[in-house]
Write an enzyme that holds these catalytic residues in place. Structure first.
Site, mmCIF file in Angstrom:
data_model
loop_
_atom_site.group_PDB
_atom_site.id
_atom_site.type_symbol
_atom_site.label_atom_id
_atom_site.label_comp_id
_atom_site.label_asym_id
_atom_site.label_seq_id
_atom_site.Cartn_x
_atom_site.Cartn_y
_atom_site.Cartn_z
ATOM 1 N N GLU A 1 -7.890 5.485 7.947
ATOM 2 C CA GLU A 1 -8.719 4.498 7.266
ATOM 3 C C GLU A 1 -7.869 4.118 6.066
ATOM 4 O O GLU A 1 -7.767 4.864 5.094
ATOM 5 C CB GLU A 1 -10.056 5.112 6.845
ATOM 6 C CG GLU A 1 -11.026 4.098 6.283
ATOM 7 C CD GLU A 1 -12.269 4.765 5.731
ATOM 8 O OE1 GLU A 1 -13.121 5.201 6.521
ATOM 9 O OE2 GLU A 1 -12.370 4.883 4.495
ATOM 10 N N HIS B 1 -18.820 -0.904 9.240
ATOM 11 C CA HIS B 1 -19.750 0.165 9.601
ATOM 12 C C HIS B 1 -20.639 0.479 8.405
ATOM 13 O O HIS B 1 -20.444 -0.040 7.310
ATOM 14 C CB HIS B 1 -18.993 1.432 10.045
ATOM 15 C CG HIS B 1 -18.229 2.139 8.970
ATOM 16 N ND1 HIS B 1 -17.580 3.337 9.163
ATOM 17 C CD2 HIS B 1 -18.012 1.827 7.667
ATOM 18 C CE1 HIS B 1 -17.007 3.718 8.036
ATOM 19 N NE2 HIS B 1 -17.246 2.822 7.121
ATOM 20 N N HIS C 1 -19.835 -2.455 5.508
ATOM 21 C CA HIS C 1 -18.627 -2.781 4.746
ATOM 22 C C HIS C 1 -17.448 -2.573 5.679
ATOM 23 O O HIS C 1 -17.545 -1.844 6.672
ATOM 24 C CB HIS C 1 -18.510 -1.907 3.494
ATOM 25 C CG HIS C 1 -18.424 -0.451 3.826
ATOM 26 N ND1 HIS C 1 -19.529 0.345 4.004
ATOM 27 C CD2 HIS C 1 -17.355 0.347 4.068
ATOM 28 C CE1 HIS C 1 -19.157 1.568 4.328
ATOM 29 N NE2 HIS C 1 -17.841 1.609 4.377
ATOM 30 N N ASP D 1 -12.190 -3.875 17.587
ATOM 31 C CA ASP D 1 -11.551 -4.739 16.591
ATOM 32 C C ASP D 1 -12.483 -5.886 16.182
ATOM 33 O O ASP D 1 -13.015 -6.602 17.036
ATOM 34 C CB ASP D 1 -10.242 -5.297 17.157
ATOM 35 C CG ASP D 1 -9.405 -6.001 16.098
ATOM 36 O OD1 ASP D 1 -9.523 -5.650 14.901
ATOM 37 O OD2 ASP D 1 -8.623 -6.897 16.472
ATOM 38 N N HIS D 2 -12.664 -6.042 14.876
ATOM 39 C CA HIS D 2 -13.553 -7.072 14.319
ATOM 40 C C HIS D 2 -14.994 -6.924 14.800
ATOM 41 O O HIS D 2 -15.697 -7.921 15.012
ATOM 42 C CB HIS D 2 -13.002 -8.482 14.579
ATOM 43 C CG HIS D 2 -11.809 -8.790 13.721
ATOM 44 N ND1 HIS D 2 -10.567 -8.258 13.959
ATOM 45 C CD2 HIS D 2 -11.692 -9.535 12.611
ATOM 46 C CE1 HIS D 2 -9.726 -8.683 13.031
ATOM 47 N NE2 HIS D 2 -10.385 -9.454 12.188
ATOM 48 N N HIS E 1 -13.316 -1.962 6.942
ATOM 49 C CA HIS E 1 -12.097 -1.171 6.742
ATOM 50 C C HIS E 1 -11.000 -1.710 7.647
ATOM 51 O O HIS E 1 -11.285 -2.226 8.731
ATOM 52 C CB HIS E 1 -12.304 0.297 7.119
ATOM 53 C CG HIS E 1 -13.199 1.042 6.207
ATOM 54 N ND1 HIS E 1 -12.804 1.458 4.957
ATOM 55 C CD2 HIS E 1 -14.480 1.446 6.351
ATOM 56 C CE1 HIS E 1 -13.805 2.100 4.377
ATOM 57 N NE2 HIS E 1 -14.844 2.098 5.199
ATOM 58 N N CYS F 1 -21.957 3.934 1.126
ATOM 59 C CA CYS F 1 -21.732 3.746 2.573
ATOM 60 C C CYS F 1 -23.038 3.602 3.338
ATOM 61 O O CYS F 1 -23.025 3.272 4.520
ATOM 62 C CB CYS F 1 -20.936 4.920 3.143
ATOM 63 S SG CYS F 1 -19.283 5.014 2.475
HETATM 64 NI NI NI Z 1 -16.618 3.032 5.138
#
Ligand code: NI
Length: 135
Positions: free
Chosen positions: A124, A14, A39, A79-80, A41, A33
């Site tokens: 996270e 995200h 990037h 997911d992914h 998580h 961010c």
């Molecule tokens: Ni982030």
């Protein structure tokens, strides 16, 4: 009342950006961010359902069914994925941990036939989590 929880893990990328802010404001408020290339998580989600134990089954609900709902409604969608670009809700909402938890609530709540959705806890990993209780 008893509470049962199912956990699942997923990975997603995200970035944070508000089109109403200037480029400078976006950089100042969101820092690294804000990079539009995103990037990643690793997330873990815990879905907690509140209910009563059915004396016939000894269960609040079939936890296999909760797993299926979680996989179909959340993992298949997120997911992914690059959340901003691939998940429609995040085309207009910043995919922060808070907003992802709220979105997961909206996806799962209408699918529960038994019990009541009590909490979405979204980690996270490794070091933060948010709790959403539906309001
Ligand atoms: Ni982030």
């Amino acid at each position: 009342m008893i509470y049962v929880t199912r956990r699942a893990e997923f990975a997603a990328s995200h970035y944070y950006h508000n089109p109403k802010f200037s480029a400078e404001e976006n950089r100042r408020i969101f820092g690294k961010c804000n990079n539009p290339h995103g990037h990643g998580h690793n997330y873990a989600v815990e879905v907690t359902v509140a209910g009563e134990v059915d004396p016939a089954t000894g269960m609040v609900m079939d936890l296999k069914e909760l797993k299926k709902i979680l996989e179909k409604e959340v993992l298949d969608l997120m997911d992914h994925r690059f959340l901003n670009k691939e998940v429609p809700a995040f085309a207009t909402t910043i995919p922060t941990t808070e907003n992802i938890a709220i979105e997961i609530w909206k996806l799962i709540a209408p699918k529960l036939r038994i019990g009541k959705l009590h909490r979405i806890r979204l980690y996270e990993t490794p070091d933060l989590f948010v709790d959403y209780l539906g309001e």
